[in-house]
Design a protein around this motif. Structure first.
Motif, PDB file in Angstrom:
ATOM      1  N   HIS A  17       0.829  -1.200   0.000  1.00 56.14           N
ATOM      2  CA  HIS A  17       0.000   0.000   0.000  1.00 56.14           C
ATOM      3  C   HIS A  17       0.869   1.258   0.000  1.00 56.14           C
ATOM      4  O   HIS A  17       2.027   1.245   0.436  1.00 56.14           O
ATOM      5  N   GLU A  18       0.292   2.357  -0.472  1.00 61.46           N
ATOM      6  CA  GLU A  18       1.042   3.607  -0.578  1.00 61.46           C
ATOM      7  C   GLU A  18       1.533   4.098   0.778  1.00 61.46           C
ATOM      8  O   GLU A  18       2.587   4.717   0.875  1.00 61.46           O
ATOM      9  N   ASP A  19       0.772   3.850   1.847  1.00 59.90           N
ATOM     10  CA  ASP A  19       1.164   4.342   3.161  1.00 59.90           C
ATOM     11  C   ASP A  19       2.126   3.406   3.889  1.00 59.90           C
ATOM     12  O   ASP A  19       2.561   3.706   5.007  1.00 59.90           O
ATOM     13  N   GLN A  20       2.478   2.291   3.286  1.00 62.71           N
ATOM     14  CA  GLN A  20       3.452   1.370   3.892  1.00 62.71           C
ATOM     15  C   GLN A  20       4.846   1.770   3.410  1.00 62.71           C
ATOM     16  O   GLN A  20       5.292   1.382   2.340  1.00 62.71           O
ATOM     17  N   LYS A  21       5.545   2.559   4.232  1.00 63.43           N
ATOM     18  CA  LYS A  21       6.815   3.146   3.819  1.00 63.43           C
ATOM     19  C   LYS A  21       8.010   2.240   4.084  1.00 63.43           C
ATOM     20  O   LYS A  21       9.011   2.290   3.365  1.00 63.43           O
ATOM     21  N   HIS A  22       7.957   1.441   5.144  1.00 67.38           N
ATOM     22  CA  HIS A  22       9.120   0.698   5.601  1.00 67.38           C
ATOM     23  C   HIS A  22       8.893  -0.804   5.415  1.00 67.38           C
ATOM     24  O   HIS A  22       7.851  -1.332   5.802  1.00 67.38           O
ATOM     25  N   HIS A  63       9.847   2.750   0.877  1.00 70.70           N
ATOM     26  CA  HIS A  63       8.923   2.900  -0.236  1.00 70.70           C
ATOM     27  C   HIS A  63       8.680   4.381  -0.499  1.00 70.70           C
ATOM     28  O   HIS A  63       8.089   5.078   0.315  1.00 70.70           O
ATOM     29  N   LYS A  75       7.090   7.742  -2.287  1.00 67.53           N
ATOM     30  CA  LYS A  75       5.809   8.161  -2.860  1.00 67.53           C
ATOM     31  C   LYS A  75       6.076   8.848  -4.201  1.00 67.53           C
ATOM     32  O   LYS A  75       6.202  10.064  -4.300  1.00 67.53           O
ATOM     33  N   ARG A 100       0.104  -7.142   6.415  1.00 64.83           N
ATOM     34  CA  ARG A 100       1.358  -6.412   6.592  1.00 64.83           C
ATOM     35  C   ARG A 100       2.607  -7.268   6.345  1.00 64.83           C
ATOM     36  O   ARG A 100       3.708  -6.809   6.600  1.00 64.83           O
ATOM     37  N   LYS A 134       5.770  -5.058   6.743  1.00 64.62           N
ATOM     38  CA  LYS A 134       5.592  -3.705   6.215  1.00 64.62           C
ATOM     39  C   LYS A 134       5.000  -2.775   7.273  1.00 64.62           C
ATOM     40  O   LYS A 134       4.007  -3.122   7.917  1.00 64.62           O
ATOM     41  N   LEU A 135       5.608  -1.584   7.397  1.00 64.51           N
ATOM     42  CA  LEU A 135       5.195  -0.603   8.400  1.00 64.51           C
ATOM     43  C   LEU A 135       4.833   0.708   7.736  1.00 64.51           C
ATOM     44  O   LEU A 135       5.363   1.046   6.668  1.00 64.51           O
ATOM     45  N   ASP A 136       3.961   1.464   8.386  1.00 66.15           N
ATOM     46  CA  ASP A 136       3.580   2.790   7.883  1.00 66.15           C
ATOM     47  C   ASP A 136       4.700   3.791   8.126  1.00 66.15           C
ATOM     48  O   ASP A 136       5.528   3.602   9.028  1.00 66.15           O
TER      49      ASP A 136
END
Length: 224
Positions: free
Chosen positions: A31-36, A57, A59, A190, A222-224
């Motif tokens: 997902h787009e909000d999963q940065k790490h 990740h 944007k 996740r 995966k983390l936000d």
């Protein structure tokens, strides 16, 4: 002396036998909000290897993951043989659920034994093409790993047999390997459980490592 030199060449082939490797990602479940993206993995890459990696990740319009990793070969001394990588991968093109991905990394690796310590700078590049769904994915992979410049530091044991040997950096490029295989996995909200397997071949397409196959089991969180 010829036997010792042959052994050094063999050790160098060990150093350069690692496969081109990026984090194995299910792009459709990311997902787009999963940065790490945190990853642990283990498998066979000429010897038993285990590693850790981190991905960030971005944007961006084209999905991009910047990543770094470290892996170790099993042995008595953990930090004797290791490989570090930094680079990234991107989802370059997509048609519905089919995706075309590419990756590039810079590499530093070290191999040591009682005769010699080898340090190497290199690079790898890879292509992954496959079918991606929110819960699973399967893809084919192709990569190339190149050892560009290598530093030799010979031990006293080696110098007793070959006293004129010179330490230092050797170039041009000392070797490279192609790898080709498949990868796939199953995804949760996740996390991903992933599997890669394939074959390794030298850049001249004439030789392979003693065990020319690789396999890797991995877990992503995966983390936000």
């Amino acid at each position: 002396m010829k036997a010792i030199i042959a052994l050094i060449v063999f050790l160098l082939s060990l150093l350069t036998s690692h496969i081109s490797q990026a984090q194995t990602i299910n792009w459709e479940s990311l997902h787009e909000d999963q940065k790490h993206i945190l990853n642990v993995n283990a498998g066979w890459d000429y010897s038993f290897v285990y590693g850790l990696s981190y991905g960030y990740h971005l944007k961006t319009k084209i999905p991009i993951i910047l990543e770094s990793s470290i892996s170790f070969a099993s042995g008595e001394v953990i930090f004797d043989d290791f490989k570090t990588k930094i680079g990234g991968q991107l989802n370059l093109y997509q048609i519905e659920n089919f995706r075309f991905n590419v990756s590039f990394h810079g590499i530093y690796r070290r191999y040591g034994n009682p005769l010699v310590t080898l340090q190497n700078f290199g690079a790898d590049a890879g292509i992954v093409i496959g079918l991606y769904k929110p819960k699973w994915f399967i893809a084919g992979e192709f990569g190339f790993d190149k050892a560009i410049v290598t530093h030799f530091k010979h031990s006293h044991i080696y110098k007793e047999v070959y006293p004129d040997v010179k330490n230092g950096w050797y170039e041009p490029a000392t070797g490279g390997n192609f790898n080709f295989g498949i990868q796939g996995g199953y995804s949760f909200t996740r996390s991903d459980i992933t599997l890669r397997a394939g074959k390794v071949m030298s850049e001249d397409f004439k030789s392979t490592p003693l065990i020319p196959f690789y396999v890797q089991l991995g877990y992503n969180y995966k983390l936000d």
